[in-house]
Write an enzyme that holds these catalytic residues in place. Structure first.
Site, PDB file in Angstrom:
ATOM      1  N   ASP A  39     -39.042 -46.081  -1.641  1.00  0.00           N
ATOM      2  CA  ASP A  39     -37.738 -46.057  -0.983  1.00  0.00           C
ATOM      3  C   ASP A  39     -37.815 -46.122   0.539  1.00  0.00           C
ATOM      4  O   ASP A  39     -37.163 -46.963   1.166  1.00  0.00           O
ATOM      5  CB  ASP A  39     -36.918 -44.858  -1.457  1.00  0.00           C
ATOM      6  CG  ASP A  39     -37.500 -43.505  -1.042  1.00  0.00           C
ATOM      7  OD1 ASP A  39     -38.735 -43.416  -0.835  1.00  0.00           O
ATOM      8  OD2 ASP A  39     -36.731 -42.538  -0.948  1.00  0.00           O
ATOM      9  N   ASN A  42     -39.336 -49.508   1.641  1.00  0.00           N
ATOM     10  CA  ASN A  42     -38.330 -50.569   1.565  1.00  0.00           C
ATOM     11  C   ASN A  42     -37.408 -50.504   2.780  1.00  0.00           C
ATOM     12  O   ASN A  42     -37.110 -51.528   3.410  1.00  0.00           O
ATOM     13  CB  ASN A  42     -37.488 -50.421   0.298  1.00  0.00           C
ATOM     14  CG  ASN A  42     -38.301 -50.501  -0.976  1.00  0.00           C
ATOM     15  OD1 ASN A  42     -39.373 -51.089  -1.001  1.00  0.00           O
ATOM     16  ND2 ASN A  42     -37.787 -49.889  -2.032  1.00  0.00           N
ATOM     17  N   TYR A 111     -43.443 -44.153 -13.931  1.00  0.00           N
ATOM     18  CA  TYR A 111     -44.257 -43.769 -12.779  1.00  0.00           C
ATOM     19  C   TYR A 111     -45.635 -43.249 -13.185  1.00  0.00           C
ATOM     20  O   TYR A 111     -45.780 -42.557 -14.183  1.00  0.00           O
ATOM     21  CB  TYR A 111     -43.559 -42.655 -11.980  1.00  0.00           C
ATOM     22  CG  TYR A 111     -42.308 -43.089 -11.266  1.00  0.00           C
ATOM     23  CD1 TYR A 111     -42.373 -43.818 -10.084  1.00  0.00           C
ATOM     24  CD2 TYR A 111     -41.045 -42.739 -11.763  1.00  0.00           C
ATOM     25  CE1 TYR A 111     -41.222 -44.201  -9.422  1.00  0.00           C
ATOM     26  CE2 TYR A 111     -39.888 -43.115 -11.097  1.00  0.00           C
ATOM     27  CZ  TYR A 111     -39.981 -43.848  -9.936  1.00  0.00           C
ATOM     28  OH  TYR A 111     -38.836 -44.222  -9.276  1.00  0.00           O
ATOM     29  N   ASN A 177     -31.731 -39.622  -2.278  1.00  0.00           N
ATOM     30  CA  ASN A 177     -32.635 -40.113  -3.336  1.00  0.00           C
ATOM     31  C   ASN A 177     -33.254 -39.003  -4.196  1.00  0.00           C
ATOM     32  O   ASN A 177     -34.453 -38.753  -4.149  1.00  0.00           O
ATOM     33  CB  ASN A 177     -33.754 -40.967  -2.716  1.00  0.00           C
ATOM     34  CG  ASN A 177     -33.303 -42.399  -2.503  1.00  0.00           C
ATOM     35  OD1 ASN A 177     -32.227 -42.796  -2.941  1.00  0.00           O
ATOM     36  ND2 ASN A 177     -34.114 -43.182  -1.818  1.00  0.00           N
ATOM     37  N   TYR A 178     -32.445 -38.365  -4.986  1.00  0.00           N
ATOM     38  CA  TYR A 178     -32.896 -37.283  -5.867  1.00  0.00           C
ATOM     39  C   TYR A 178     -33.439 -37.868  -7.169  1.00  0.00           C
ATOM     40  O   TYR A 178     -32.748 -38.607  -7.862  1.00  0.00           O
ATOM     41  CB  TYR A 178     -31.738 -36.335  -6.154  1.00  0.00           C
ATOM     42  CG  TYR A 178     -32.025 -35.297  -7.214  1.00  0.00           C
ATOM     43  CD1 TYR A 178     -33.119 -34.441  -7.093  1.00  0.00           C
ATOM     44  CD2 TYR A 178     -31.194 -35.170  -8.332  1.00  0.00           C
ATOM     45  CE1 TYR A 178     -33.384 -33.480  -8.075  1.00  0.00           C
ATOM     46  CE2 TYR A 178     -31.447 -34.214  -9.297  1.00  0.00           C
ATOM     47  CZ  TYR A 178     -32.544 -33.381  -9.167  1.00  0.00           C
ATOM     48  OH  TYR A 178     -32.806 -32.440 -10.130  1.00  0.00           O
ATOM     49  N   ARG A 179     -34.703 -37.530  -7.485  1.00  0.00           N
ATOM     50  CA  ARG A 179     -35.335 -37.978  -8.729  1.00  0.00           C
ATOM     51  C   ARG A 179     -35.802 -36.744  -9.496  1.00  0.00           C
ATOM     52  O   ARG A 179     -36.830 -36.143  -9.154  1.00  0.00           O
ATOM     53  CB  ARG A 179     -36.520 -38.900  -8.427  1.00  0.00           C
ATOM     54  CG  ARG A 179     -36.168 -40.158  -7.648  1.00  0.00           C
ATOM     55  CD  ARG A 179     -35.288 -41.101  -8.453  1.00  0.00           C
ATOM     56  NE  ARG A 179     -34.993 -42.321  -7.705  1.00  0.00           N
ATOM     57  CZ  ARG A 179     -33.913 -42.509  -6.957  1.00  0.00           C
ATOM     58  NH1 ARG A 179     -33.010 -41.532  -6.849  1.00  0.00           N
ATOM     59  NH2 ARG A 179     -33.716 -43.642  -6.314  1.00  0.00           N
ATOM     60  N   GLY A 239     -22.582 -47.787  -4.960  1.00  0.00           N
ATOM     61  CA  GLY A 239     -22.892 -49.014  -5.675  1.00  0.00           C
ATOM     62  C   GLY A 239     -21.939 -50.130  -5.331  1.00  0.00           C
ATOM     63  O   GLY A 239     -21.739 -50.482  -4.159  1.00  0.00           O
ATOM     64  N   ALA A 267     -33.804 -51.217  -4.699  1.00  0.00           N
ATOM     65  CA  ALA A 267     -33.735 -51.194  -3.230  1.00  0.00           C
ATOM     66  C   ALA A 267     -32.357 -51.539  -2.678  1.00  0.00           C
ATOM     67  O   ALA A 267     -32.218 -51.752  -1.472  1.00  0.00           O
ATOM     68  CB  ALA A 267     -34.784 -52.116  -2.607  1.00  0.00           C
ATOM     69  N   ASP A 270     -31.664 -48.615  -0.439  1.00  0.00           N
ATOM     70  CA  ASP A 270     -32.601 -48.594   0.682  1.00  0.00           C
ATOM     71  C   ASP A 270     -32.236 -49.654   1.717  1.00  0.00           C
ATOM     72  O   ASP A 270     -32.286 -49.401   2.929  1.00  0.00           O
ATOM     73  CB  ASP A 270     -34.031 -48.849   0.193  1.00  0.00           C
ATOM     74  CG  ASP A 270     -34.451 -47.894  -0.904  1.00  0.00           C
ATOM     75  OD1 ASP A 270     -33.953 -46.755  -0.928  1.00  0.00           O
ATOM     76  OD2 ASP A 270     -35.282 -48.294  -1.752  1.00  0.00           O
TER      77      ASP A 270
END
Length: 310
Positions: A39, A42, A111, A177-179, A239, A267, A270
């Site tokens: 992220d 990018n 991942y 960007n919470y994962r 979005g 991306a 990003d």
């Protein structure tokens, strides 16, 4: 704290902190195309492209001494990204991820990153001069993924760096960007996020991530929470819908650019963030910056992979 676009007449120096991984893009026939992505990386590439000679962009990370890491560094140099803050750790490797996309262009990520070199980015002896140099940058940019991959020790050092940078009048930019998979628990993530948010000048947020992490009911609740923290400029990315912005006590929306066919949304956020920041650094208003962000993101989602050709 002053806004992002009041740095003065000099060329801004920007350091983006995070992780770049080996990217595998799975095609419809099952074959894999290999490239690189992450992220903040990018964002660094798109920011360097958008600013051109109007800014100096450095990437802050740790890699291995392998051929993939060599290729990453060469690619970043080709994009005019500075390598002086990149550590190369002997015997280590970068992380790896695979992107699978459905017919609508939506992504699924797989991942392999638990042993990635970046996890020791701020804890090696070689990190000391890097940490000492970071507060002298005009802009420090990091993300929720940065917080996750640095680990507890690395986060402590990052927080101290942000505090000192703020004291030297640097601006702090944060993309949420919470994962969830990167965190032991949602509580751990909340603690980490809340520790850095008081020092953020520009928050570039994805609404879905804010709701998943903090349980906000709607966009108004997100704005209220960041107003309480004291964040001067907040952008809510939604979005294909209009983004929402709160800056200088005013709230407004900027419509997204519609495209006929979405190929890959990797991306998108990003690239929006990079173009938004670049526009603000060049003196653009928040509305102009959002238009620039939407414009670049609309191009990115029509091409496979994280980084579109120059």
């Amino acid at each position: 704290m002053s806004t992002i676009n009041t740095l003065g007449p000099h060329t801004p120096r920007i350091a983006l902190i995070g992780e770049c991984m080996i990217e595998l893009q799975q095609r419809a026939d099952g074959s894999l195309q290999q490239s690189f992505g992450g992220d903040t990386l990018n964002a660094a590439v798109y920011l360097a492209r958008e600013l051109g000679e109007g800014g100096a962009v450095d990437y802050v990370t740790a890699l291995g001494d392998d051929s993939f890491s060599d290729a990453m560094c060469q690619g970043w140099a080709d994009e005019n990204i500075g390598l002086g803050m990149v550590q190369r750790l002997p015997g280590r490797l970068p992380g790896l991820y695979c992107i699978q996309t459905d017919a609508a262009g939506e992504r699924r990520f797989l991942y392999w990153r638990n042993e990635a070199a970046v996890r020791d980015c701020f804890t090696t002896p070689a990190a000391a001069p890097i940490l000492a140099a970071l507060p002298d940058y005009d802009i420090l940019y990091f993300s929720g993924i940065t917080l996750a991959v640095l680990g507890a020790q690395g986060r402590e050092k990052l927080l101290a760096t942000l505090i000192e940078a703020r004291q030297r009048d640097a601006r702090i930019v944060f993309d949420n960007n919470y994962r969830p998979r990167l965190w032991a628990s949602v509580e751990d993530a909340r603690v980490a996020y809340r520790s850095v948010l008081p020092y953020v000048d520009l928050a570039l947020l994805t609404v879905d991530d804010e709701q998943a992490l903090f349980g906000f009911a709607d966009c108004a609740a997100v704005f209220a929470a960041y107003e309480q923290v004291g964040t001067p400029e907040v952008v809510l990315k939604r979005g294909a819908e209009a983004c929402l912005i709160r800056c200088g006590g005013e709230s407004f929306e900027v419509p997204a650019q519609q495209v006929e066919r979405v190929v890959d949304t990797t991306a998108a956020g990003d690239s929006f963030s990079a173009a938004y920041l670049a526009s603000r650094l060049k003196g653009g208003s928040p509305a102009e910056a959002a238009e620039a962000g939407h414009r670049l993101a609309s191009r990115v989602i029509q091409v496979p992979g994280a980084l579109i050709p120059k």
